[in-house]
Write an enzyme that holds these catalytic residues in place. Structure first.
Site, PDB file in Angstrom:
ATOM      1  N   ARG A 173     103.128  44.455  -6.653  1.00  0.00           N
ATOM      2  CA  ARG A 173     101.839  45.036  -6.289  1.00  0.00           C
ATOM      3  C   ARG A 173     100.947  44.009  -5.590  1.00  0.00           C
ATOM      4  O   ARG A 173     100.069  44.362  -4.819  1.00  0.00           O
ATOM      5  CB  ARG A 173     101.097  45.532  -7.540  1.00  0.00           C
ATOM      6  CG  ARG A 173     101.716  46.726  -8.214  1.00  0.00           C
ATOM      7  CD  ARG A 173     101.063  46.978  -9.570  1.00  0.00           C
ATOM      8  NE  ARG A 173      99.626  47.174  -9.506  1.00  0.00           N
ATOM      9  CZ  ARG A 173      99.023  48.328  -9.234  1.00  0.00           C
ATOM     10  NH1 ARG A 173      99.740  49.403  -9.013  1.00  0.00           N
ATOM     11  NH2 ARG A 173      97.710  48.409  -9.200  1.00  0.00           N
ATOM     12  N   ARG A 177     100.129  35.491   0.390  1.00  0.00           N
ATOM     13  CA  ARG A 177      99.869  35.356   1.828  1.00  0.00           C
ATOM     14  C   ARG A 177      99.829  33.899   2.257  1.00  0.00           C
ATOM     15  O   ARG A 177      99.309  33.048   1.529  1.00  0.00           O
ATOM     16  CB  ARG A 177      98.513  35.979   2.167  1.00  0.00           C
ATOM     17  CG  ARG A 177      98.441  37.448   1.937  1.00  0.00           C
ATOM     18  CD  ARG A 177      97.334  38.066   2.794  1.00  0.00           C
ATOM     19  NE  ARG A 177      97.166  39.462   2.421  1.00  0.00           N
ATOM     20  CZ  ARG A 177      96.293  39.864   1.519  1.00  0.00           C
ATOM     21  NH1 ARG A 177      95.503  39.000   0.917  1.00  0.00           N
ATOM     22  NH2 ARG A 177      96.199  41.141   1.235  1.00  0.00           N
ATOM     23  N   ARG A 249      99.743  50.574 -22.468  1.00  0.00           N
ATOM     24  CA  ARG A 249      98.712  49.606 -22.796  1.00  0.00           C
ATOM     25  C   ARG A 249      97.377  50.296 -22.596  1.00  0.00           C
ATOM     26  O   ARG A 249      97.197  51.119 -21.689  1.00  0.00           O
ATOM     27  CB  ARG A 249      98.773  48.386 -21.867  1.00  0.00           C
ATOM     28  CG  ARG A 249      99.937  47.509 -22.138  1.00  0.00           C
ATOM     29  CD  ARG A 249      99.941  46.920 -23.525  1.00  0.00           C
ATOM     30  NE  ARG A 249      99.157  45.710 -23.626  1.00  0.00           N
ATOM     31  CZ  ARG A 249      99.065  44.988 -24.720  1.00  0.00           C
ATOM     32  NH1 ARG A 249      99.669  45.388 -25.841  1.00  0.00           N
ATOM     33  NH2 ARG A 249      98.362  43.885 -24.752  1.00  0.00           N
ATOM     34  N   ARG A 280      90.048  39.684 -17.879  1.00  0.00           N
ATOM     35  CA  ARG A 280      89.133  39.535 -16.740  1.00  0.00           C
ATOM     36  C   ARG A 280      87.724  39.962 -17.122  1.00  0.00           C
ATOM     37  O   ARG A 280      87.514  40.624 -18.145  1.00  0.00           O
ATOM     38  CB  ARG A 280      89.635  40.313 -15.522  1.00  0.00           C
ATOM     39  CG  ARG A 280      89.937  41.761 -15.799  1.00  0.00           C
ATOM     40  CD  ARG A 280      90.534  42.440 -14.575  1.00  0.00           C
ATOM     41  NE  ARG A 280      90.687  43.866 -14.820  1.00  0.00           N
ATOM     42  CZ  ARG A 280      90.931  44.773 -13.893  1.00  0.00           C
ATOM     43  NH1 ARG A 280      91.057  44.414 -12.631  1.00  0.00           N
ATOM     44  NH2 ARG A 280      91.055  46.048 -14.203  1.00  0.00           N
ATOM     45  N   GLU A 301      87.136  42.366 -20.290  1.00  0.00           N
ATOM     46  CA  GLU A 301      88.235  43.317 -20.507  1.00  0.00           C
ATOM     47  C   GLU A 301      89.339  42.716 -21.375  1.00  0.00           C
ATOM     48  O   GLU A 301      89.833  41.623 -21.093  1.00  0.00           O
ATOM     49  CB  GLU A 301      88.797  43.727 -19.141  1.00  0.00           C
ATOM     50  CG  GLU A 301      89.952  44.698 -19.223  1.00  0.00           C
ATOM     51  CD  GLU A 301      90.389  45.184 -17.844  1.00  0.00           C
ATOM     52  OE1 GLU A 301      89.523  45.479 -16.992  1.00  0.00           O
ATOM     53  OE2 GLU A 301      91.602  45.256 -17.618  1.00  0.00           O
ATOM     54  N   TYR A 349     103.166  54.276 -13.129  1.00  0.00           N
ATOM     55  CA  TYR A 349     102.051  53.379 -12.812  1.00  0.00           C
ATOM     56  C   TYR A 349     101.585  53.739 -11.406  1.00  0.00           C
ATOM     57  O   TYR A 349     102.098  53.223 -10.417  1.00  0.00           O
ATOM     58  CB  TYR A 349     102.607  51.956 -12.861  1.00  0.00           C
ATOM     59  CG  TYR A 349     101.647  50.803 -12.792  1.00  0.00           C
ATOM     60  CD1 TYR A 349     100.293  50.957 -12.586  1.00  0.00           C
ATOM     61  CD2 TYR A 349     102.130  49.510 -12.951  1.00  0.00           C
ATOM     62  CE1 TYR A 349      99.450  49.862 -12.538  1.00  0.00           C
ATOM     63  CE2 TYR A 349     101.301  48.402 -12.908  1.00  0.00           C
ATOM     64  CZ  TYR A 349      99.960  48.593 -12.694  1.00  0.00           C
ATOM     65  OH  TYR A 349      99.138  47.500 -12.642  1.00  0.00           O
ATOM     66  N   ASP A 351      98.448  54.584  -8.477  1.00  0.00           N
ATOM     67  CA  ASP A 351      97.065  54.356  -8.075  1.00  0.00           C
ATOM     68  C   ASP A 351      96.424  55.686  -7.672  1.00  0.00           C
ATOM     69  O   ASP A 351      97.117  56.684  -7.476  1.00  0.00           O
ATOM     70  CB  ASP A 351      97.030  53.393  -6.878  1.00  0.00           C
ATOM     71  CG  ASP A 351      97.504  52.002  -7.262  1.00  0.00           C
ATOM     72  OD1 ASP A 351      97.406  51.651  -8.454  1.00  0.00           O
ATOM     73  OD2 ASP A 351      97.966  51.265  -6.373  1.00  0.00           O
TER      74      ASP A 351
HETATM   75  N1  UDP Z   1      98.684  39.553 -12.692  1.00  0.00           N
HETATM   76  C1  UDP Z   1      98.736  38.252 -13.129  1.00  0.00           C
HETATM   77  N2  UDP Z   1      97.634  37.450 -12.948  1.00  0.00           N
HETATM   78  C2  UDP Z   1      96.489  37.913 -12.391  1.00  0.00           C
HETATM   79  C3  UDP Z   1      96.445  39.244 -11.955  1.00  0.00           C
HETATM   80  C4  UDP Z   1      97.561  40.048 -12.126  1.00  0.00           C
HETATM   81  O1  UDP Z   1      99.734  37.802 -13.672  1.00  0.00           O
HETATM   82  O2  UDP Z   1      95.521  37.141 -12.273  1.00  0.00           O
HETATM   83  C5  UDP Z   1      99.888  40.410 -12.895  1.00  0.00           C
HETATM   84  C6  UDP Z   1      99.776  41.287 -14.139  1.00  0.00           C
HETATM   85  O3  UDP Z   1     101.040  41.406 -14.743  1.00  0.00           O
HETATM   86  C7  UDP Z   1      99.341  42.623 -13.557  1.00  0.00           C
HETATM   87  C8  UDP Z   1     100.116  42.637 -12.235  1.00  0.00           C
HETATM   88  O4  UDP Z   1     100.070  41.277 -11.796  1.00  0.00           O
HETATM   89  O5  UDP Z   1      99.710  43.705 -14.359  1.00  0.00           O
HETATM   90  C9  UDP Z   1      99.545  43.559 -11.181  1.00  0.00           C
HETATM   91  O6  UDP Z   1      98.163  43.246 -10.980  1.00  0.00           O
HETATM   92  P1  UDP Z   1      97.116  44.332 -10.518  1.00  0.00           P
HETATM   93  O7  UDP Z   1      95.837  43.628 -10.257  1.00  0.00           O
HETATM   94  O8  UDP Z   1      97.713  45.146  -9.442  1.00  0.00           O
HETATM   95  O9  UDP Z   1      96.957  45.221 -11.818  1.00  0.00           O
HETATM   96  P2  UDP Z   1      95.920  46.422 -12.084  1.00  0.00           P
HETATM   97  O10 UDP Z   1      94.945  46.482 -10.960  1.00  0.00           O
HETATM   98  O11 UDP Z   1      96.750  47.648 -12.155  1.00  0.00           O
HETATM   99  O12 UDP Z   1      95.318  46.044 -13.378  1.00  0.00           O
END
Ligand code: UDP
Length: 384
Positions: A173, A177, A249, A280, A301, A349, A351
């Site tokens: 996901r 870059r 979760r 976060r 969170e 999962y 969006d």
């Molecule tokens: N992830 C991580 N570190 C970060 C942010 C995301 O390891 O700082 C991993 C984590 O396993 C997460 C996945 O990357 O579930 C996908 O992140 P995304 O931000 O897409 O998750 P969402 O927005 O669905 O919470």
């Protein structure tokens, strides 16, 4: 007019109801057990700060699907918004997802894109040719150091399991870059509805052929009163958890008001190290940079396993869940004149833009359908 029941007033249910309503062939009831529409995208102004709060966590609309983008823009005014996240790690604070600035700062270098790409490829574990899980995907792409600083602990906190048990697709996901572009998403269109998601969903539902009933807990016994049912709730709940509970979760928040203009200087800051118990912190006024507020609302969170009265967020989809899902899907095949769609009913999962696209497609096919309703699809054609 045929009577249709749509269970769930989130994006899936609302879009599907609207598309069917437009044909003037159906009378549609949308029912939701919560006291509001818009599902987990629900937004509401906080009474103390007047900030638009994303009640179930930050939702930033992003898609490359022009049809979906045009659809949501038809029902609400979107403001341009680009999600830029920072990550607090044991090695310092970095731009995230990983980009050229992150790499240069982490390794004290001034690489150009080609040099950075060549350097990161030397870090990747070459012995992993076909990554089978989240950890292998990360190790093969960025190697142990970057994996441990940014991904390992965050993922354990977020998912509550060993990253080896999670699919590689979760990591995919996030872009990596080799430019200074720090946009969190790689989709073409991105924005936030000016007056929140609840107004957007309310506009979608505003049609004379649609009625909405909140605070009402649907059960399968209702089906007999309708010509067709579209179900967007959890598939295990549909069958009263007869074969067990699918793993999800859930997230929960600690809410705080900061008596000043800016609490953390960014909409979202991730905490990647295990010494910090939360994943976060989001400061919601930054999701509406076109508004002015003298105080600020921020939410910390946390993530945990979903228990009986918790709201399911992320399908874990571990091996046991996948086996249980298959059983529920077989049971669902026996439910005639019912279609299961959306994140919870198909246990995927997804969006916001995915579920809108899918609801539009299902509605289109339903409207074109000439075969007996019993034969209409139980599940959407699932890609991947
Ligand atoms: N992830 C991580 N570190 C970060 C942010 C995301 O390891 O700082 C991993 C984590 O396993 C997460 C996945 O990357 O579930 C996908 O992140 P995304 O931000 O897409 O998750 P969402 O927005 O669905 O919470």
């Amino acid at each position: 007019m045929q009577k249709i029941l749509v269970v769930g007033a989130g994006f899936s249910g609302a879009v599907l109801a609207r598309q069917l309503a437009e044909s003037n062939r159906f009378e549609i009831l949308v029912v939701d057990e919560r006291n509001h529409i818009a599902g987990n995208c629900h937004t509401k102004r906080d009474a103390e700060t007047n900030v638009m709060e994303h009640m179930y966590g930050p939702h930033i609309f992003n898609t490359s699907n022009k049809k979906v983008w045009d659809y949501v823009n038809h029902f609400a005014e979107f403001m341009p918004y680009t999600n830029r996240v920072k990550a607090v790690t044991r090695a310092g604070v970095f731009s995230f997802p990983i980009n050229l600035l992150t790499i240069n700062q982490l390794f004290g270098k001034s690489f150009n894109p080609r040099e950075a790409e060549a350097f990161v490829s030397t870090l990747g574990d070459k012995s992993i040719t076909e990554p089978q899980n989240f950890e292998e995907q990360a190790l093969s792409m960025v190697g142990k150091e970057i994996y441990e600083i940014f991904f390992r602990d965050y993922t354990i906190k977020q998912w509550g399991c060993d990253p080896k048990e999670l699919p590689a697709s979760i990591l995919k996901r996030l872009p990596i870059r080799f430019t200074y572009d720090d946009n969190y998403y790689h989709n073409v269109y991105q924005g936030i509805p000016k007056n929140g998601y609840t107004e957007l969903v309310s506009n979608i539902l505003a049609h004379p052929n649609i009625s909405v009933k909140l605070n009402d807990c649907y059960t399968r016994e209702w089906n007999g009163n309708y010509d067709y049912v579209f179900y967007t709730g959890p598939i295990d709940a549909y069958f009263s958890y007869a074969r067990g509970r699918l793993g999800y979760r859930t997230i929960y928040f600690e809410r705080n008001v900061f008596n000043g203009e800016d609490y953390q200087g960014n909409p979202v800051i991730n905490y990647c190290d295990k010494v910090v118990p939360y994943t976060r912190v989001h400061e919601h006024k930054h999701f509406t940079p076109w508004e002015k507020h003298s105080k600020s609302l921020y939410l910390t969170e946390f993530s945990k396993e979903t228990e009986e009265n918790d709201i399911p967020f992320y399908p874990k989809a571990l091996a046991a869940d996948k086996a249980m899902l298959e059983v529920y899907k077989q049971m669902a095949e026996g439910e005639i004149k019912t279609t299961f769609l959306g994140r919870l009913a198909t246990y995927r999962y997804l969006d916001m833009h995915h579920v809108i696209d899918e609801a539009l497609t299902i509605a289109e096919q339903f409207l074109r359908n000439t075969a007996p309703l019993e034969a209409f699809m139980r599940f959407p054609i699932i890609n991947g």
